[in-house]
Design a protein around this motif. Structure first.
Motif, PDB file in Angstrom:
ATOM      1  N   VAL A  58       0.832  -1.200   0.000  1.00  0.00           N
ATOM      2  CA  VAL A  58       0.000   0.000   0.000  1.00  0.00           C
ATOM      3  C   VAL A  58       0.873   1.258   0.000  1.00  0.00           C
ATOM      4  CG1 VAL A  58      -1.783   1.288   1.215  1.00  0.00           C
ATOM      5  CG2 VAL A  58      -1.948  -1.190   1.040  1.00  0.00           C
ATOM      6  N   SER A  59       1.985   1.246   0.741  1.00  0.00           N
ATOM      7  CA  SER A  59       2.846   2.447   0.730  1.00  0.00           C
ATOM      8  C   SER A  59       3.391   2.694  -0.657  1.00  0.00           C
ATOM      9  CB  SER A  59       4.038   2.334   1.683  1.00  0.00           C
ATOM     10  OG  SER A  59       3.790   1.478   2.721  1.00  0.00           O
TER      11      SER A  59
ATOM     12  N   LEU B  53      -4.875   2.908   6.153  1.00  0.00           N
ATOM     13  CA  LEU B  53      -5.514   3.968   5.370  1.00  0.00           C
ATOM     14  C   LEU B  53      -5.102   5.354   5.869  1.00  0.00           C
ATOM     15  CD1 LEU B  53      -9.129   2.601   4.716  1.00  0.00           C
ATOM     16  CD2 LEU B  53      -7.078   2.407   3.298  1.00  0.00           C
ATOM     17  N   VAL B  54      -5.104   5.519   7.188  1.00  0.00           N
ATOM     18  CA  VAL B  54      -4.724   6.817   7.751  1.00  0.00           C
ATOM     19  C   VAL B  54      -3.286   7.146   7.357  1.00  0.00           C
ATOM     20  CG1 VAL B  54      -4.202   8.047   9.899  1.00  0.00           C
ATOM     21  CG2 VAL B  54      -6.324   6.743   9.691  1.00  0.00           C
ATOM     22  N   PHE B  55      -2.417   6.142   7.526  1.00  0.00           N
ATOM     23  CA  PHE B  55      -1.010   6.338   7.203  1.00  0.00           C
ATOM     24  C   PHE B  55      -0.821   6.662   5.722  1.00  0.00           C
ATOM     25  CE2 PHE B  55       3.089   4.782   5.763  1.00  0.00           C
ATOM     26  CZ  PHE B  55       3.971   5.288   6.715  1.00  0.00           C
ATOM     27  N   SER B  56      -1.492   5.901   4.846  1.00  0.00           N
ATOM     28  CA  SER B  56      -1.287   6.081   3.401  1.00  0.00           C
ATOM     29  C   SER B  56      -1.806   7.427   2.916  1.00  0.00           C
ATOM     30  CB  SER B  56      -1.978   4.965   2.614  1.00  0.00           C
ATOM     31  OG  SER B  56      -1.553   3.727   3.094  1.00  0.00           O
ATOM     32  N   PHE B  57      -2.948   7.841   3.465  1.00  0.00           N
ATOM     33  CA  PHE B  57      -3.494   9.149   3.107  1.00  0.00           C
ATOM     34  C   PHE B  57      -2.459  10.231   3.425  1.00  0.00           C
ATOM     35  CE2 PHE B  57      -5.747  13.035   4.272  1.00  0.00           C
ATOM     36  CZ  PHE B  57      -6.560  13.239   3.173  1.00  0.00           C
ATOM     37  N   SER B  58      -1.840  10.114   4.600  1.00  0.00           N
ATOM     38  CA  SER B  58      -0.842  11.106   4.997  1.00  0.00           C
ATOM     39  C   SER B  58       0.404  11.007   4.132  1.00  0.00           C
ATOM     40  CB  SER B  58      -0.438  10.901   6.460  1.00  0.00           C
ATOM     41  OG  SER B  58      -1.569  10.641   7.234  1.00  0.00           O
ATOM     42  N   PHE B  59       0.792   9.765   3.861  1.00  0.00           N
ATOM     43  CA  PHE B  59       1.995   9.510   3.067  1.00  0.00           C
ATOM     44  C   PHE B  59       1.846  10.050   1.640  1.00  0.00           C
ATOM     45  CE2 PHE B  59       5.225   6.228   1.508  1.00  0.00           C
ATOM     46  CZ  PHE B  59       6.284   6.840   2.162  1.00  0.00           C
ATOM     47  N   SER B  60       0.628   9.974   1.085  1.00  0.00           N
ATOM     48  CA  SER B  60       0.373  10.434  -0.296  1.00  0.00           C
ATOM     49  C   SER B  60       0.755  11.890  -0.497  1.00  0.00           C
ATOM     50  CB  SER B  60      -1.105  10.290  -0.645  1.00  0.00           C
ATOM     51  OG  SER B  60      -1.478   8.956  -0.625  1.00  0.00           O
TER      52      SER B  60
ATOM     53  N   VAL C  25      13.178   6.400  -2.825  1.00  0.00           N
ATOM     54  CA  VAL C  25      12.771   6.567  -1.430  1.00  0.00           C
ATOM     55  C   VAL C  25      12.096   5.289  -0.916  1.00  0.00           C
ATOM     56  CG1 VAL C  25      11.260   7.845   0.117  1.00  0.00           C
ATOM     57  CG2 VAL C  25      12.533   9.055  -1.655  1.00  0.00           C
ATOM     58  N   LEU C  26      11.174   4.782  -1.726  1.00  0.00           N
ATOM     59  CA  LEU C  26      10.329   3.688  -1.238  1.00  0.00           C
ATOM     60  C   LEU C  26      11.071   2.361  -1.143  1.00  0.00           C
ATOM     61  CD1 LEU C  26       6.984   4.428  -3.084  1.00  0.00           C
ATOM     62  CD2 LEU C  26       7.355   4.424  -0.619  1.00  0.00           C
ATOM     63  N   PHE C  27      11.961   2.126  -2.078  1.00  0.00           N
ATOM     64  CA  PHE C  27      12.634   0.835  -2.103  1.00  0.00           C
ATOM     65  C   PHE C  27      13.417   0.588  -0.815  1.00  0.00           C
ATOM     66  CE2 PHE C  27      15.542  -2.402  -3.829  1.00  0.00           C
ATOM     67  CZ  PHE C  27      14.600  -3.268  -4.371  1.00  0.00           C
ATOM     68  N   PRO C  28      14.347   1.485  -0.452  1.00  0.00           N
ATOM     69  CA  PRO C  28      15.056   1.265   0.807  1.00  0.00           C
ATOM     70  C   PRO C  28      14.123   1.336   2.017  1.00  0.00           C
ATOM     71  CG  PRO C  28      15.801   3.299  -0.276  1.00  0.00           C
ATOM     72  CD  PRO C  28      14.831   2.652  -1.184  1.00  0.00           C
TER      73      PRO C  28
ATOM     74  N   VAL D  28      13.267   3.636  13.575  1.00  0.00           N
ATOM     75  CA  VAL D  28      12.594   4.928  13.358  1.00  0.00           C
ATOM     76  C   VAL D  28      11.923   5.002  11.987  1.00  0.00           C
ATOM     77  CG1 VAL D  28      14.099   6.219  14.904  1.00  0.00           C
ATOM     78  CG2 VAL D  28      14.700   5.999  12.484  1.00  0.00           C
ATOM     79  N   ASN D  29      12.159   4.013  11.158  1.00  0.00           N
ATOM     80  CA  ASN D  29      11.523   3.986   9.834  1.00  0.00           C
ATOM     81  C   ASN D  29       9.998   3.941   9.988  1.00  0.00           C
ATOM     82  OD1 ASN D  29      10.520   3.318   7.340  1.00  0.00           O
ATOM     83  ND2 ASN D  29      12.081   1.758   6.897  1.00  0.00           N
ATOM     84  N   PRO D  30       9.310   4.934   9.399  1.00  0.00           N
ATOM     85  CA  PRO D  30       7.846   4.966   9.541  1.00  0.00           C
ATOM     86  C   PRO D  30       7.170   3.681   9.051  1.00  0.00           C
ATOM     87  CG  PRO D  30       8.629   6.811   8.187  1.00  0.00           C
ATOM     88  CD  PRO D  30       9.836   6.065   8.626  1.00  0.00           C
ATOM     89  N   ILE D  31       7.775   3.050   8.046  1.00  0.00           N
ATOM     90  CA  ILE D  31       7.177   1.806   7.544  1.00  0.00           C
ATOM     91  C   ILE D  31       7.212   0.734   8.635  1.00  0.00           C
ATOM     92  CG2 ILE D  31       7.391  -0.016   5.794  1.00  0.00           C
ATOM     93  CD1 ILE D  31       6.562   2.529   4.477  1.00  0.00           C
TER      94      ILE D  31
END
Lengths: 280, 335
Positions: free
Chosen positions: A96-97, A174-181, A204-207, A231-234
């Motif tokens: 989803v990210s 969903l909350v996280f992805s909306f913010s991430f978008s 950015v996303l791969f690592p 500390v990685n948000p993922i």
């Protein structure tokens, strides 16, 4: 087909043209909600006309889940069934990210095609163009989640958190992805082409998704890497989603996800709107 | 009755749609727009005429609140461009150079969306969209995706999207570039209909005949500056009373004919690629007959000549030193 004007122009059609121009009323500009819903409708219509764009929320999740379960299952957890319990929440987060960037790509396309200029000369609440699109993306994220969890069940995923746990986990995503978008909408307004946006988001996303706790327990990592993973948000999201699905959720986990989401939105939503307004 | 009409006419024509002073836009070191002053009356068509890269688009983007000027100021219907963007946006509409609608959606869906964004309720939006599609001759294409439209249809749906609510001021950026003559006439008719209903139109064009046909006043733009402004006749008159064109029978007479004409008319003779075709701007039309008689005295035979008021093409040539459309690539030449 009748030609409304041209060489064999008929008087009636000229009058029709004149009438349609003159008769227009001047309604009050739409409220924020109405314009947001209109933009959401636009995004839904685009899905209807260009269904290929749903590949990323249907086919990708299936490929990812199957691939990683059977590739790593035996090696990492001893059995695929056991690994699936650990992997599914994480890979759901990862998938989803990764599809959050498509909002940025759509926006970037709008700018290059000129429709962006039209929207910007309308007397509307400007962010509604973005919020409307992001709301429909939430639908896409939900679809991706539903497909993955469904397939997970078929493969033997048995979460202990039950329906409530799964529902809670999806809400967190969903909350996280909306913010991430918002990050990708901001980048989408700055970069010149769709390609450069793809490249940046990949870098950015791969690592970010791989150097996390999605695939492996970070305790096996060297300590300097461990501190990044923590500390990685993922990772923060993956931990909370895992907790929710397996019924071991703590308030702390949930709060961290919310804190990260609020921080991302607080920085990148205003930045996006600023860039949107002041795009040259 | 007469009084009412007078009052209405006054309201229509008195007052400015656009007043701009010293507009400047700089990209890097390039002064794309370099001190443009404008005064455009309500209810008129104003034409920006200039070659590619002259600063036409940048100027209207600034006036349409899309780009911030780096210098100067402007008022649109009395609203300050730098402070009252929202008030301006509620009265203007812009049709960009490239179809600015969603190509994946159908014509109907696009117009309904625009109507909703202009504040129409759901049902009224559909009615309005259908009405516009009909008036623009697009009802058959209503349910097709715009990406399958022809160039002329695209332009029409694009303009339709701009006038869902008839704007007080419409910016049209090269509305007919790339259209065939028939589609171009259709767009012209739409523009005329709009002006009839009181809309002020600011259009940019590379085509001199388009400016000539539509615009009440014309500004000729080159290198970010307005180099001439006025009605079509004023611009033509500013170049001199007319142009004399002479067609020689024998190219061997070329040099002698040029010398003779230049001496008599005291004006430079333009020579095109064809050595037998000469033209010169003439200030005093009385000299034309004498010049022709001089040619015949010297035994130079001409097969054709014409003398008339200059076309806008010639105006452009005189003002800028090159024809419209001819900028960095001269081989694309004449317009």
């Amino acid at each position: 087909m009748t030609d409304f004007i041209g060489q064999n122009s008929s008087r009636t059609q000229e009058i029709q043209l004149q009438d349609s121009i003159a008769s227009s009323e001047r309604p009050k500009p739409p409220g924020a909600l109405a314009s947001t819903l209109t933009f959401a409708t636009r995004a839904l219509l685009r899905i209807k006309h260009v269904p290929e764009q749903m590949f990323d929320v249907t086919v990708f999740p299936i490929i990812f889940l199957l691939m990683f379960t059977y590739l790593f299952g035996g090696a990492i957890a001893g059995s695929t069934a056991e690994y699936l319990q650990f992997l599914l929440p994480g890979i759901l987060v990862m998938t989803v990210s990764q599809i959050t960037m498509y909002t940025g790509i759509d926006l970037n396309n709008d700018i290059r095609k000129g429709i962006f200029d039209r929207f910007r000369t309308l007397p509307i609440w400007l962010p509604s163009a973005l919020v409307g699109a992001l709301l429909v993306d939430v639908v896409r994220y939900s679809m991706a989640s539903a497909i993955m969890i469904g397939l997970g069940f078929v493969l033997g995923f048995r979460p202990e958190g039950g329906v409530t746990g799964i529902f809670g986990a999806i809400m967190l995503i969903l909350v996280f992805s909306f913010s991430f978008s918002w990050i990708w909408t901001a980048v989408g307004l700055v970069v010149r082409s769709e390609k450069s946006l793809m490249m940046i988001s990949f870098m950015v996303l791969f690592p970010l998704t791989f150097v996390s706790n999605v695939f492996v327990d970070p305790r096996t990592l060297p300590s300097w890497l461990q501190s990044f993973v923590e500390v990685n948000p993922i990772s923060i999201l993956a931990t909370a989603v895992r907790g929710a699905m397996h019924g071991t959720s703590t308030i702390e986990q949930v709060v961290w996800v919310l804190v990260v989401s609020v921080i991302m939105t607080a920085i990148f939503a205003p930045l996006t709107i600023y860039l949107y307004r002041n795009k040259k | 009755m007469k009084n009412v009409r007078d009052v209405r006419e006054q309201q229509n024509t008195v007052g400015w749609a656009i007043e701009a002073k010293g507009l400047v836009k700089i990209y890097g070191k390039h002064r794309a727009v370099d001190g443009v002053d404008l005064a455009i009356r309500k209810g008129t068509v104003y034409g920006f005429l200039g070659p590619n890269g002259a600063g036409k688009t940048t100027t209207i983007r600034m006036l349409a609140t899309l780009t911030k000027p780096d210098g100067g100021s402007a008022r649109i219907f009395g609203h300050d461009l730098s402070k009252e963007g929202d008030a301006i946006r509620s009265r203007i509409s812009m049709t960009g150079q490239y179809a600015s609608i969603d190509e994946d959606l159908t014509g109907m869906e696009n117009l309904v969306m625009m109507a909703r964004l202009m504040g129409y309720k759901r049902k009224a939006a559909k009615v309005r969209a259908a009405e516009l599609l009909m008036a623009f001759g697009l009802e058959e294409a209503a349910k097709r995706q715009v990406k399958n439209y022809s160039g002329g249809m695209r332009r029409r749906i694009d303009i339709a999207a701009s006038i869902v609510v008839t704007p007080d001021l419409l910016f049209l950026d090269e509305p007919t570039t790339g259209l065939d003559p028939r589609s171009r006439n259709q767009v012209w008719d739409i523009i005329r209909a709009l002006v009839n209903s009181g809309t002020t139109v600011l259009l940019t064009t590379q085509y001199l005949d388009e400016a000539d046909q539509l615009a009440d006043r014309i500004a000729v733009i080159n290198h970010g500056k307005i180099i001439a402004e006025g009605t079509s006749s004023e611009l033509k008159a500013s170049v001199g009373s007319g142009t004399l064109n002479v067609q020689l029978v024998d190219a061997a007479d070329h040099k002698m004919a040029v010398d003779l004409l230049e001496k008599k008319l005291s004006a430079p003779v333009h020579v095109s690629g064809d050595a037998t075709l000469l033209s010169a701007q003439v200030d005093n039309s009385g000299l034309v007959a004498e010049a022709l008689s001089d040619l015949s005295k010297e035994g130079i035979v001409i097969s054709d000549f014409s003398f008339g008021r200059p076309s806008l093409d010639e105006v452009f040539l005189t003002l800028t030193g090159h024809t419209a459309g001819e900028e960095s690539k001269p081989e694309e030449g004449t317009a």
